[in-house]
Design an enzyme around this catalytic site. Structure first.
Site, PDB file in Angstrom:
ATOM      1  N   LYS A 115      61.109  30.209 -18.612  1.00 48.42           N
ATOM      2  CA  LYS A 115      60.311  30.836 -17.549  1.00 48.42           C
ATOM      3  C   LYS A 115      60.371  32.356 -17.599  1.00 48.42           C
ATOM      4  CE  LYS A 115      59.824  26.745 -16.958  1.00 48.42           C
ATOM      5  NZ  LYS A 115      58.765  26.172 -17.781  1.00 48.42           N
ATOM      6  N   GLU A 199      63.431  35.110  -7.074  1.00 48.33           N
ATOM      7  CA  GLU A 199      62.068  35.395  -6.627  1.00 48.33           C
ATOM      8  C   GLU A 199      62.034  35.342  -5.120  1.00 48.33           C
ATOM      9  OE1 GLU A 199      59.331  32.499  -8.188  1.00 48.33           O
ATOM     10  OE2 GLU A 199      59.149  33.517 -10.115  1.00 48.33           O
ATOM     11  N   ARG A 291      51.297  20.717 -22.292  1.00 49.53           N
ATOM     12  CA  ARG A 291      50.991  19.318 -22.658  1.00 49.53           C
ATOM     13  C   ARG A 291      49.771  18.855 -21.862  1.00 49.53           C
ATOM     14  NH1 ARG A 291      54.891  19.367 -18.590  1.00 49.53           N
ATOM     15  NH2 ARG A 291      54.063  18.369 -16.713  1.00 49.53           N
TER      16      ARG A 291
END
Ligand code: MV4
Length: 491
Positions: A115, A199, A291
């Site tokens: 990430k 965050e 995906r």
């Protein structure tokens, strides 16, 4: 590409093979010992057993799968979702064997799988992100200082996580140190990588994702959004397209951002860019899934694009046959995931034999499943029985169709989440479109759906099935009372 191996099982293996067949592409199935008689095995042109039931001894054996592909002269491997689909080492081995990996490059999978590297990569493209740290936090006092600047509550996330795994909410400064230590040790044990970042916590977001397609020639388009806010413990249960809250402008803006995320990593194939949308309709990039996703059918229904066919064409090196302006949203689609789980008992998996299994049908109903009547739902894999998808001219029609399709779906032998799907379709907050990721924790308890013992349900279902099949006068006489019993048990 004349022959592909599908490195997966269940509904998605079947889903991929159906599109391959339409294209005249031969298919190879792999299967574990418990899946010998599964529909994906029967459907394929060739099938090879790869080992015992546990995934680690079958569907996760990358090298073995590649050697089967080489033996059978396969040109491409489609990984489906889960299993090896987001494993960059597997994608690399496939390419090294001279076989097309139907998906993005190993580099793109690895970059987006982390990430922090994903956030660093997209930064150059002016993509909105939640305020937070750009790098892994190591030093507690420094991290605490950043957290105070950002403002509590904050969220600690594992860089190697994703899909909600390894996240911790911290409400107050006093809790920060202990939560951070817990987050790091959790990340080490779950992912073998203790990198975490912080965050700002967006309290009531919607979870909106954009489907993209990218060819090998640098063309990228988006296929609009899917609304995935109805989830339970990071497991999506209902998805729909389009979202009822995006304006045309916001949709275009988010779509363009998703295209830029794909460009940032040289993405190829079908992918999904996840965003949070806050109460002020501000959106933030979260992560990219490299995906085909479980919920891809709702996008197919509203765009008319077969995403698996596009994946195969892209794999062959073809250019996208359409541009952004050719894509339009038409109608509305909803997907309910049907799990072999008991919603009355905290969604415990309920495996067993599908004694009776009757799919709904008719206009606007699509069932993507990998089971047949008489089959056992194995304990070794994800307990999803099927995806029930309805399409309508507008949202109301697709909801009405979903209600009807759930009522027409008959599963006897295992508990399913179908009544839970009915609960969502009937809920005023869902019907109005006014909901966020807290929908289920706010509104659902085991008591939200009527309780009927498994035996009662089975008896009612058997009677109902008998009545439907037997139009004798005698059965018509008892029809009224059994029918009402059947309804009561199901609603
Ligand atoms: C968040 C968030 C709020 N604020 N990040 C969940 C899945 C993963 N892709 C990221 N997720 C979230 N990230 C910030 N800064 C909310 C979610 C989130 C969520 C969080 C708690 C409970 C349910 C959730 C459902 C979707 C997204």
């Amino acid at each position: 590409m004349k022959k592909i191996l599908v490195a997966n099982r269940g509904e998605i293996a079947l889903r991929v093979m159906r599109s391959a067949k339409e294209m005249g592409v031969k298919t190879v199935a792999i299967f574990s010992e418990v899946d010998r008689c599964a529909p994906h095995v029967k459907y394929a042109d060739e099938a090879v057993c790869i080992g015992p039931a546990p995934s680690s001894e079958s569907y996760l054996l990358g090298s073995k799968i590649i050697s089967i592909a080489l033996d059978l002269n396969v040109d491409g491997i489609h990984p489906g979702y889960g299993f090896l689909s987001e494993n960059p080492e597997f994608a690399q081995l496939v390419l090294e064997a001279g076989i097309e990996f139907i998906g993005p490059s190993p580099e793109a999978i690895a970059l987006m799988g982390d990430k922090l590297s994903a956030k660093a990569l997209v930064k150059a493209y002016d993509i909105p992100m939640v305020p937070g740290t750009d790098e892994a936090i190591q030093n507690v006092p420094e991290a605490k200082k950043r957290a105070k600047e950002i403002g509590f509550p904050i969220l600690i996330k594992a860089s190697a996580g994703g899909g909600g795994k390894g996240m911790r909410i911290v409400n107050r400064e006093d809790d920060f140190e202990i939560q951070m230590k817990l987050a790091v040790s959790e990340a080490v044990s779950a992912f073998g990588n203790g990198a975490v970042f912080i965050e700002k916590y967006i309290a009531s977001p919607r979870h909106i994702e954009i489907q993209i397609l990218a060819d090998k020639h640098g063309n990228v388009v988006h296929l609009f959004e899917r609304e995935c806010s109805i989830q339970r413990r990071h497991q999506k249960v209902v998805e729909e397209a389009p979202s009822s809250v995006l304006s045309e402008d916001l949709r275009n803006e988010m779509g363009q951002c998703a295209i830029n995320v794909a460009k940032s990593c040289g993405y190829v194939g079908a992918g999904t860019v996840e965003f949070l949308l806050d109460e002020d309709k501000k959106f933030y990039f979260l992560e990219m899934n490299t995906r085909l996703q479980v919920e891809h059918p709702v996008t197919e229904m509203i765009t008319g694009v077969d995403l698996v066919k596009q994946q195969i064409r892209i794999g062959r090196g073809e250019r996208l046959a359409f541009s952004q302006n050719d894509l339009k949203i038409s109608g509305h689609a909803i997907e309910v995931r049907v799990y072999a789980e008991d919603p009355h008992h905290d969604f415990m998996p309920d495996v067993g034999v599908l004694k009776s299994y009757k799919r709904p049908g008719g206009i606007g109903v699509r069932v993507d499943d990998g089971f047949e009547e008489g089959m056992e739902v194995p304990i070794h894999y994800d307990p999803m029985i099927s995806k029930l998808i309805t399409y309508g001219e507008n949202r109301k029609e697709s909801i009405d169709r979903m209600r009807r399709a759930i009522s027409d779906y008959q599963v006897v032998g295992v508990s399913t989440t179908l009544p839970f799907g009915a609960f969502v379709m009937d809920h005023p907050a869902f019907v109005s479109g006014d909901f966020d990721t807290h929908f289920l924790s706010k509104y659902f308890t085991g008591k939200s759906i009527p309780s009927a013992s498994k035996e009662e349900k089975e008896v009612a279902a058997w009677f109902a099935a008998k009545l439907i099949n037997d139009h004798s006068t005698a059965s018509m006489i008892v029809n009224a009372s059994v029918e009402s019993q059947w309804r009561k048990n199901r609603k």
